[in-house]
Design a protein around this motif. Structure first.
Motif, PDB file in Angstrom:
ATOM      1  N   GLY A  66       6.820   1.839  10.281  1.00 39.71           N
ATOM      2  CA  GLY A  66       7.070   1.127   9.042  1.00 39.71           C
ATOM      3  C   GLY A  66       7.285   1.935   7.783  1.00 39.71           C
ATOM      4  N   ALA A  67       7.345   3.280   7.860  1.00 39.96           N
ATOM      5  CA  ALA A  67       7.629   4.062   6.657  1.00 39.96           C
ATOM      6  C   ALA A  67       9.092   3.879   6.258  1.00 39.96           C
ATOM      7  CB  ALA A  67       7.328   5.533   6.895  1.00 39.96           C
ATOM      8  N   PRO A  68       9.420   4.034   4.975  1.00 34.27           N
ATOM      9  CA  PRO A  68      10.813   3.836   4.558  1.00 34.27           C
ATOM     10  C   PRO A  68      11.752   4.950   5.009  1.00 34.27           C
ATOM     11  CG  PRO A  68       9.468   4.492   2.682  1.00 34.27           C
ATOM     12  CD  PRO A  68       8.525   4.242   3.822  1.00 34.27           C
ATOM     13  N   ILE A  69      11.246   6.167   5.110  1.00 38.40           N
ATOM     14  CA  ILE A  69      12.076   7.332   5.442  1.00 38.40           C
ATOM     15  C   ILE A  69      11.203   8.359   6.144  1.00 38.40           C
ATOM     16  CG2 ILE A  69      13.426   9.280   4.503  1.00 38.40           C
ATOM     17  CD1 ILE A  69      14.091   7.558   2.099  1.00 38.40           C
ATOM     18  N   ALA A 129       0.837  -1.209   0.000  1.00 43.98           N
ATOM     19  CA  ALA A 129       0.000   0.000   0.000  1.00 43.98           C
ATOM     20  C   ALA A 129       0.867   1.252   0.000  1.00 43.98           C
ATOM     21  CB  ALA A 129      -0.923  -0.012   1.219  1.00 43.98           C
ATOM     22  N   MET A 130       1.973   1.229   0.738  1.00 41.35           N
ATOM     23  CA  MET A 130       2.893   2.367   0.749  1.00 41.35           C
ATOM     24  C   MET A 130       3.526   2.564  -0.627  1.00 41.35           C
ATOM     25  SD  MET A 130       4.907   2.065   4.377  1.00 41.35           S
ATOM     26  CE  MET A 130       4.213   2.692   5.895  1.00 41.35           C
ATOM     27  N   ARG A 131       3.968   1.467  -1.226  1.00 44.98           N
ATOM     28  CA  ARG A 131       4.602   1.562  -2.548  1.00 44.98           C
ATOM     29  C   ARG A 131       3.625   2.137  -3.577  1.00 44.98           C
ATOM     30  NH1 ARG A 131       9.417  -1.524  -2.786  1.00 44.98           N
ATOM     31  NH2 ARG A 131       9.737  -2.835  -0.939  1.00 44.98           N
ATOM     32  N   GLN A 132       2.370   1.722  -3.481  1.00 50.60           N
ATOM     33  CA  GLN A 132       1.362   2.217  -4.413  1.00 50.60           C
ATOM     34  C   GLN A 132       1.123   3.713  -4.203  1.00 50.60           C
ATOM     35  OE1 GLN A 132       0.128   0.033  -6.722  1.00 50.60           O
ATOM     36  NE2 GLN A 132      -0.831   1.782  -7.765  1.00 50.60           N
ATOM     37  N   ALA A 133       1.031   4.112  -2.930  1.00 48.59           N
ATOM     38  CA  ALA A 133       0.815   5.525  -2.622  1.00 48.59           C
ATOM     39  C   ALA A 133       1.998   6.372  -3.075  1.00 48.59           C
ATOM     40  CB  ALA A 133       0.572   5.695  -1.119  1.00 48.59           C
ATOM     41  N   MET A 134       3.205   5.863  -2.899  1.00 51.39           N
ATOM     42  CA  MET A 134       4.399   6.586  -3.327  1.00 51.39           C
ATOM     43  C   MET A 134       4.421   6.763  -4.836  1.00 51.39           C
ATOM     44  SD  MET A 134       7.074   4.660  -0.767  1.00 51.39           S
ATOM     45  CE  MET A 134       8.575   5.540  -1.245  1.00 51.39           C
ATOM     46  N   ALA A 135       4.014   5.713  -5.549  1.00 50.96           N
ATOM     47  CA  ALA A 135       4.022   5.774  -7.014  1.00 50.96           C
ATOM     48  C   ALA A 135       3.027   6.795  -7.549  1.00 50.96           C
ATOM     49  CB  ALA A 135       3.714   4.390  -7.587  1.00 50.96           C
ATOM     50  N   ASN A 136       1.928   6.978  -6.823  1.00 50.78           N
ATOM     51  CA  ASN A 136       0.845   7.832  -7.324  1.00 50.78           C
ATOM     52  C   ASN A 136       0.778   9.200  -6.647  1.00 50.78           C
ATOM     53  OD1 ASN A 136      -0.036   5.752  -9.039  1.00 50.78           O
ATOM     54  ND2 ASN A 136      -1.298   4.853  -7.420  1.00 50.78           N
ATOM     55  N   ALA A 137       1.722   9.512  -5.774  1.00 46.92           N
ATOM     56  CA  ALA A 137       1.642  10.744  -4.992  1.00 46.92           C
ATOM     57  C   ALA A 137       1.778  11.989  -5.864  1.00 46.92           C
ATOM     58  CB  ALA A 137       2.735  10.747  -3.929  1.00 46.92           C
ATOM     59  N   PRO A 138       0.863  12.961  -5.720  1.00 51.72           N
ATOM     60  CA  PRO A 138       1.065  14.270  -6.356  1.00 51.72           C
ATOM     61  C   PRO A 138       2.253  14.957  -5.687  1.00 51.72           C
ATOM     62  CG  PRO A 138      -1.196  14.030  -5.507  1.00 51.72           C
ATOM     63  CD  PRO A 138      -0.392  12.899  -4.955  1.00 51.72           C
ATOM     64  N   ILE A 173       6.699  11.932  -2.480  1.00 46.77           N
ATOM     65  CA  ILE A 173       6.852  10.491  -2.672  1.00 46.77           C
ATOM     66  C   ILE A 173       7.094   9.800  -1.333  1.00 46.77           C
ATOM     67  CG2 ILE A 173       8.376   8.734  -3.683  1.00 46.77           C
ATOM     68  CD1 ILE A 173       8.744  10.635  -6.047  1.00 46.77           C
ATOM     69  N   LEU A 174       7.847  10.454  -0.457  1.00 39.41           N
ATOM     70  CA  LEU A 174       8.119   9.907   0.869  1.00 39.41           C
ATOM     71  C   LEU A 174       6.971  10.195   1.834  1.00 39.41           C
ATOM     72  CD1 LEU A 174      11.839  11.065   1.177  1.00 39.41           C
ATOM     73  CD2 LEU A 174      10.975   8.851   0.370  1.00 39.41           C
ATOM     74  N   ALA A 175       6.404  11.385   1.746  1.00 42.24           N
ATOM     75  CA  ALA A 175       5.325  11.774   2.652  1.00 42.24           C
ATOM     76  C   ALA A 175       4.095  10.891   2.468  1.00 42.24           C
ATOM     77  CB  ALA A 175       4.961  13.236   2.429  1.00 42.24           C
ATOM     78  N   ALA A 176       3.884  10.372   1.276  1.00 41.45           N
ATOM     79  CA  ALA A 176       2.730   9.504   1.032  1.00 41.45           C
ATOM     80  C   ALA A 176       2.822   8.236   1.875  1.00 41.45           C
ATOM     81  CB  ALA A 176       2.653   9.151  -0.452  1.00 41.45           C
ATOM     82  N   ALA A 177       4.013   7.659   1.948  1.00 41.43           N
ATOM     83  CA  ALA A 177       4.201   6.473   2.790  1.00 41.43           C
ATOM     84  C   ALA A 177       4.105   6.836   4.264  1.00 41.43           C
ATOM     85  CB  ALA A 177       5.554   5.832   2.481  1.00 41.43           C
ATOM     86  N   ALA A 178       4.617   8.012   4.623  1.00 40.44           N
ATOM     87  CA  ALA A 178       4.571   8.462   6.019  1.00 40.44           C
ATOM     88  C   ALA A 178       3.128   8.611   6.503  1.00 40.44           C
ATOM     89  CB  ALA A 178       5.316   9.781   6.160  1.00 40.44           C
ATOM     90  N   LYS A 179       2.258   9.109   5.656  1.00 44.04           N
ATOM     91  CA  LYS A 179       0.850   9.286   6.036  1.00 44.04           C
ATOM     92  C   LYS A 179       0.194   7.929   6.312  1.00 44.04           C
ATOM     93  CE  LYS A 179      -3.065  11.797   6.298  1.00 44.04           C
ATOM     94  NZ  LYS A 179      -3.627  12.454   5.093  1.00 44.04           N
ATOM     95  N   ILE A 180       0.514   6.945   5.495  1.00 46.04           N
ATOM     96  CA  ILE A 180      -0.023   5.600   5.731  1.00 46.04           C
ATOM     97  C   ILE A 180       0.501   5.042   7.044  1.00 46.04           C
ATOM     98  CG2 ILE A 180       0.079   3.204   4.900  1.00 46.04           C
ATOM     99  CD1 ILE A 180      -0.170   4.293   2.071  1.00 46.04           C
ATOM    100  N   ALA A 181       1.779   5.296   7.344  1.00 43.37           N
ATOM    101  CA  ALA A 181       2.347   4.821   8.612  1.00 43.37           C
ATOM    102  C   ALA A 181       1.534   5.325   9.796  1.00 43.37           C
ATOM    103  CB  ALA A 181       3.803   5.280   8.722  1.00 43.37           C
TER     104      ALA A 181
END
Length: 335
Positions: free
Chosen positions: A200-203, A15-24, A233-241
């Motif tokens: 669990g966020a990457p960064i 889900a994080m990878r998908q959000a990162m790929a599609n992040a505005p 791209i990073l903040a999208a994964a952070a929000k899911i975390a």
């Protein structure tokens, strides 16, 4: 691999990878990355602060906070075991010209207020100016009680200091205390939250505070080379975390208890299970055990540990209850 070295080794979920790929995205230094802006606005409200700033790491977030609170020649009080004193390269002194004044932590991770009070410097040109008390929650996996944080607030008010929280694992603390995060954050003038540990966020980490404080933090982030461009791209994964991974921290805590109890059943290992409050286990290992040889044997089975006495093992999103069983079986065989 089953990796017990730290909760920093977690890998981003699908889900994080998908959000990162599609992040505005936009240029965050110009303030126009919509995904970063959304994360910061949401996080500020969620934690009860006016503003938030997304940073590259917990070390950077702590250093920015210290530099925003303190000027050259100031000092901050902290625990002898504090991460921002022991394990962050001396950044406050080297880059901020800020003097740390460490005080020995009690066994429960708290710092005695009598010792803190005695360490505050008088208003005299011979001394650094005491400006800040920095606490850490959790500290070595131990949770500071809400009552202690309330006392800390009263203490800094009495002595005209600011209060900062190194909240690298603050959601582990909230989970262990079974409280909302605001029950902790309410006591602090500023706070950091690491997103790349148990969440669990990457960064990434957040700094939280009022508008004037975050304005200073943002400036120091630029000075220290921490301005990021298309950081959405990073903040999208952070929000899911923050929105999807908080509730499952209880699983990590349960797995840590299971791990501690299992280690106690093996020869040469001893864990005080009473102090396993969150996701970090410290095991005393009999000196007769060759830990380097043990680590090598386990790595061949797909398990990574860090030798040490005590041996530190950390549970996280990529370690399941079944993985604990596998580790204990392979450890027993290796022994």
């Amino acid at each position: 691999m089953i990796d017990f070295r730290s909760d920093t080794v977690t890998r981003p979920t699908q889900a994080m990878r998908q959000a990162m790929a599609n992040a505005p995205v936009g240029d965050d230094v110009y303030g126009d990355d919509p995904t970063v802006n959304d994360l910061e606005q949401w996080a500020a409200e969620r934690h009860g602060f006016e503003c938030a700033l997304f940073c590259s790491s917990g070390t950077q977030a702590n250093l920015l906070s210290l530099m925003a609170h303190c000027e050259r020649g100031d000092e901050y009080l902290c625990g002898q075991q504090a991460h921002n004193y022991m394990f962050e390269g001396g950044g406050a002194a080297v880059l901020g010209s800020i003097q740390p004044q460490p005080i020995e932590n009690e066994k429960d991770g708290t710092i005695p207020f009598t010792k803190l009070s005695a360490a505050i410097k008088p208003d005299d040109a011979h001394f650094a100016r005491t400006r800040l008390l920095s606490l850490e929650n959790t500290i070595n996996g131990k949770v500071l009680p809400l009552s202690y944080m309330a006392e800390a607030r009263e203490f800094v008010n009495q002595h005209n200091l600011k209060l900062h929280l190194d909240g690298a694992r603050v959601y582990n603390a909230a989970t262990a205390l079974n409280v909302d995060i605001k029950a902790i954050s309410q006591y602090f003038d500023s706070m950091t939250v690491c997103l790349s540990k148990g969440l669990g966020a990457p960064i990434g980490s957040l700094v939280l505070g009022d508008k004037a404080f975050i304005a200073k933090v943002r400036r120091w982030r630029k000075v220290l080379g921490g301005g990021m461009r298309q950081a959405g791209i990073l903040a999208a994964a952070a929000k899911i975390a923050l929105t999807e991974h908080v509730a499952r921290l209880a699983d990590d805590h349960a797995n840590a208890k299971k791990l501690a109890e299992g280690l106690n059943r093996l020869p040469g290992f001893k864990v005080n299970t009473d102090v396993v409050q969150t996701n970090i286990v410290f095991a005393k290992v009999d000196p007769s055990i060759d830990q380097q040889q043990l680590a090598t044997a386990l790595k061949e089975k797909g398990i990574i540990i860090t030798p040490g006495n005590p041996m530190r093992l950390v549970t996280h999103i990529d370690i399941s209850s079944q993985d604990i069983d596998t580790f204990l079986l392979e450890l027993e065989a290796a022994l």
